[in-house]
Write a protein that holds these residues in place. Sequence first.
Motif, PDB file in Angstrom:
ATOM      1  N   PRO A 102      42.798   1.531 -32.143  1.00  0.00           N
ATOM      2  CA  PRO A 102      41.836   2.560 -31.724  1.00  0.00           C
ATOM      3  C   PRO A 102      40.866   2.953 -32.832  1.00  0.00           C
ATOM      4  N   ALA A 103      41.198   2.623 -34.085  1.00  0.00           N
ATOM      5  CA  ALA A 103      40.275   2.890 -35.190  1.00  0.00           C
ATOM      6  C   ALA A 103      39.175   1.840 -35.273  1.00  0.00           C
ATOM      7  N   GLY A 104      39.381   0.718 -34.584  1.00  0.00           N
ATOM      8  CA  GLY A 104      38.405  -0.362 -34.618  1.00  0.00           C
ATOM      9  C   GLY A 104      38.893  -1.545 -35.429  1.00  0.00           C
ATOM     10  N   SER A 105      38.279  -2.680 -35.210  1.00  0.00           N
ATOM     11  CA  SER A 105      38.606  -3.902 -35.940  1.00  0.00           C
ATOM     12  C   SER A 105      38.343  -3.711 -37.431  1.00  0.00           C
ATOM     13  N   ALA A 106      39.327  -4.071 -38.257  1.00  0.00           N
ATOM     14  CA  ALA A 106      39.142  -3.993 -39.710  1.00  0.00           C
ATOM     15  C   ALA A 106      38.007  -4.914 -40.154  1.00  0.00           C
ATOM     16  N   ASN A 107      37.890  -6.081 -39.498  1.00  0.00           N
ATOM     17  CA  ASN A 107      36.796  -6.994 -39.832  1.00  0.00           C
ATOM     18  C   ASN A 107      35.448  -6.344 -39.549  1.00  0.00           C
ATOM     19  N   LEU A 108      35.318  -5.714 -38.390  1.00  0.00           N
ATOM     20  CA  LEU A 108      34.040  -5.126 -38.010  1.00  0.00           C
ATOM     21  C   LEU A 108      33.678  -3.950 -38.905  1.00  0.00           C
ATOM     22  N   THR A 109      34.624  -3.054 -39.162  1.00  0.00           N
ATOM     23  CA  THR A 109      34.294  -1.902 -40.002  1.00  0.00           C
ATOM     24  C   THR A 109      33.859  -2.347 -41.400  1.00  0.00           C
ATOM     25  N   GLU A 110      34.511  -3.353 -41.944  1.00  0.00           N
ATOM     26  CA  GLU A 110      34.104  -3.857 -43.260  1.00  0.00           C
ATOM     27  C   GLU A 110      32.737  -4.542 -43.182  1.00  0.00           C
ATOM     28  N   SER A 111      32.483  -5.281 -42.105  1.00  0.00           N
ATOM     29  CA  SER A 111      31.174  -5.925 -41.934  1.00  0.00           C
ATOM     30  C   SER A 111      30.069  -4.885 -41.834  1.00  0.00           C
ATOM     31  N   LEU A 112      30.341  -3.830 -41.078  1.00  0.00           N
ATOM     32  CA  LEU A 112      29.346  -2.763 -40.927  1.00  0.00           C
ATOM     33  C   LEU A 112      29.067  -2.075 -42.259  1.00  0.00           C
ATOM     34  N   LYS A 113      30.109  -1.819 -43.029  1.00  0.00           N
ATOM     35  CA  LYS A 113      29.907  -1.170 -44.326  1.00  0.00           C
ATOM     36  C   LYS A 113      29.081  -2.057 -45.252  1.00  0.00           C
ATOM     37  N   ARG A 114      29.376  -3.353 -45.267  1.00  0.00           N
ATOM     38  CA  ARG A 114      28.577  -4.271 -46.090  1.00  0.00           C
ATOM     39  C   ARG A 114      27.124  -4.296 -45.613  1.00  0.00           C
ATOM     40  N   PHE A 115      26.947  -4.259 -44.308  1.00  0.00           N
ATOM     41  CA  PHE A 115      25.607  -4.278 -43.736  1.00  0.00           C
ATOM     42  C   PHE A 115      24.835  -3.014 -44.121  1.00  0.00           C
ATOM     43  N   LEU A 116      25.476  -1.856 -44.065  1.00  0.00           N
ATOM     44  CA  LEU A 116      24.812  -0.605 -44.426  1.00  0.00           C
ATOM     45  C   LEU A 116      24.346  -0.638 -45.878  1.00  0.00           C
ATOM     46  N   ILE A 117      25.170  -1.205 -46.745  1.00  0.00           N
ATOM     47  CA  ILE A 117      24.817  -1.267 -48.161  1.00  0.00           C
ATOM     48  C   ILE A 117      23.711  -2.293 -48.405  1.00  0.00           C
ATOM     49  N   SER A 118      23.859  -3.487 -47.847  1.00  0.00           N
ATOM     50  CA  SER A 118      22.893  -4.565 -48.108  1.00  0.00           C
ATOM     51  C   SER A 118      21.524  -4.284 -47.500  1.00  0.00           C
ATOM     52  N   SER A 119      21.505  -3.620 -46.342  1.00  0.00           N
ATOM     53  CA  SER A 119      20.229  -3.331 -45.675  1.00  0.00           C
ATOM     54  C   SER A 119      19.594  -2.050 -46.198  1.00  0.00           C
ATOM     55  N   ARG A 120      20.316  -1.346 -47.055  1.00  0.00           N
ATOM     56  CA  ARG A 120      19.868  -0.059 -47.586  1.00  0.00           C
ATOM     57  C   ARG A 120      19.609   0.938 -46.468  1.00  0.00           C
ATOM     58  N   ALA A 121      20.387   0.840 -45.413  1.00  0.00           N
ATOM     59  CA  ALA A 121      20.247   1.752 -44.273  1.00  0.00           C
ATOM     60  C   ALA A 121      20.569   3.175 -44.722  1.00  0.00           C
ATOM     61  N   GLY A 122      19.623   4.079 -44.557  1.00  0.00           N
ATOM     62  CA  GLY A 122      19.822   5.453 -44.968  1.00  0.00           C
ATOM     63  C   GLY A 122      19.928   5.621 -46.467  1.00  0.00           C
ATOM     64  N   LEU A 292      27.377  -5.730 -25.663  1.00  0.00           N
ATOM     65  CA  LEU A 292      28.541  -5.766 -26.546  1.00  0.00           C
ATOM     66  C   LEU A 292      29.226  -4.404 -26.632  1.00  0.00           C
ATOM     67  N   ARG A 293      28.447  -3.335 -26.389  1.00  0.00           N
ATOM     68  CA  ARG A 293      28.966  -1.959 -26.413  1.00  0.00           C
ATOM     69  C   ARG A 293      29.654  -1.644 -27.740  1.00  0.00           C
ATOM     70  N   LEU A 321      38.619  -6.208 -28.446  1.00  0.00           N
ATOM     71  CA  LEU A 321      38.752  -6.693 -29.812  1.00  0.00           C
ATOM     72  C   LEU A 321      37.916  -7.945 -30.051  1.00  0.00           C
ATOM     73  N   PHE A 322      37.892  -8.865 -29.088  1.00  0.00           N
ATOM     74  CA  PHE A 322      37.156 -10.104 -29.324  1.00  0.00           C
ATOM     75  C   PHE A 322      35.658  -9.833 -29.453  1.00  0.00           C
ATOM     76  N   VAL A 323      35.158  -8.802 -28.755  1.00  0.00           N
ATOM     77  CA  VAL A 323      33.743  -8.435 -28.871  1.00  0.00           C
ATOM     78  C   VAL A 323      33.465  -7.860 -30.267  1.00  0.00           C
ATOM     79  N   GLN A 324      34.381  -7.036 -30.761  1.00  0.00           N
ATOM     80  CA  GLN A 324      34.216  -6.503 -32.109  1.00  0.00           C
ATOM     81  C   GLN A 324      34.186  -7.625 -33.138  1.00  0.00           C
TER      82      GLN A 324
END
Length: 475
Positions: A102-122, A292-293, A321-324
């Motif tokens: 329910p916390a989300g895929s560990a792969n996805l959360t780590e991918s999102l964090k890397r994306f936020l840093i690399s894209s300089r989002a916010g 993908l929601r 999970l497979f979508v995440q």
Amino acid sequence: MIYKLPKDNFTAFARGLAVCWSRTEHIMNTRFSSYGNASTRPSPVSELLIQFANDFRDGVDINLGVGYVNEETIPVARLIAGMQTVASDPVKYRQAFNYGSPAGSANLTESLKRFLISSRAGNLDEATVARNRMTIGACGATSILDAISDVLAPGIVITSDPMYYIYANALERKGFEILAIPEDDEGPCLAALTRKLRELGKAVERISFVYIVTVNNPSSTILSNARRRALFELMASLSRQQNRAIPIFYDLAYELLLHDPRVERFASVLPSDDLGIAYEIGTLSKILAPGLRIGYLFGPQGPFMDAMVERTSDAGFSAPLFVQEIASHFLDHYAAQQLLLVNEAYRKKSIIVREGIEKNLMPFVEELRGGSAGFYYYLTFKDVETNSESPFFKFLTRTTGNSIIDGTANNPLPRVIYIPGEFCVHQQGDLIECGKRQLRISYGFEDTPRILQALDLMRQGIEFAHSKCSLTARA
């Protein structure tokens, strides 16, 4: 043994059964919650779009009301390849077709964090990303909004006016009250907010949370960095005064679609949030694929985030999970390229549609917003009403009653749907009269030539509305 009813008694039996059934229907009323009872009636926007969708004709009618993304920006082939990669790599993508956390895929959360840093989002730094927690919603960012309204105590919700009408309507059905703050060029007006807080008196203690869409839907007003920080500081001050946390949620739905190079880049308040009251709601729907929601909540560790994770579990264990995992794979390999492609596509459409608005509508427009981020324009006309009873609306929906304008009942002329401003402003707010002359159009979904055709039809609709006003004045 089967009992056979005599034929001459069948009619009487059937009539008696019908009477019993009607009595059963009468006495077996469902006991709704207050939310359930309110939800039996569709919201005005839902009713409008449902009516239009029932007999919508692809290639004939033009839908500028729907908030769908541009189909050409959805990377279908790479998503299919991503699914194949996920299915063939059970080591990295473990049990991808089973239930997820329910916390989300560990792969996805780590991918999102890397994306936020690399894209300089916010403009987020590694320390801020590491310090805060991320959780994935059960079904897109909308499920996160829904969960917030379940987890937090009902009360007053501060938001902008025009407002994100879908969420505002849902909140009111759940028993929340909306305090709508009129916008200026930088977001919710601070002077108006200060005045309304003062007018609340002791009711200020009933504020539940603040909800701000940083590229506002429907108005497309971009929240300036100065205003973003001022709103945070005001809620931090109020939190200290009341000795409780008043959360402020920044909905970043359209931030990744900032395609106008003249606009300042967004700066998050999370790095300076020492109270733990600021949260960001993000989504991959606008840059990847709505189907993908994938939506996420990012903010400080604590009981609120724990409650949100539990709410996801209650709603259905997790997002598929497979979508995440597919989303994680895509972010790791194609995120930068996709972000560039999507923003180039919307920038191009935005410029062409702006030219179409200037050609067809600008003489009648009092104010025009949008076109720099996301895929909406928000228009305020000088003297033309846009509500569902107006001549302008009836012309575009071919419901004037004049067959020359409407076409035949079986074959009406091309129709255009938009979101009337009356649905976008709060009915207890300051913009009710102004909202009658406003509308939102989307340049996301329809092809550019169809949008330009719709703008020409809108010009004709304005001319029709003016002619009706002239006839009324003479009478």
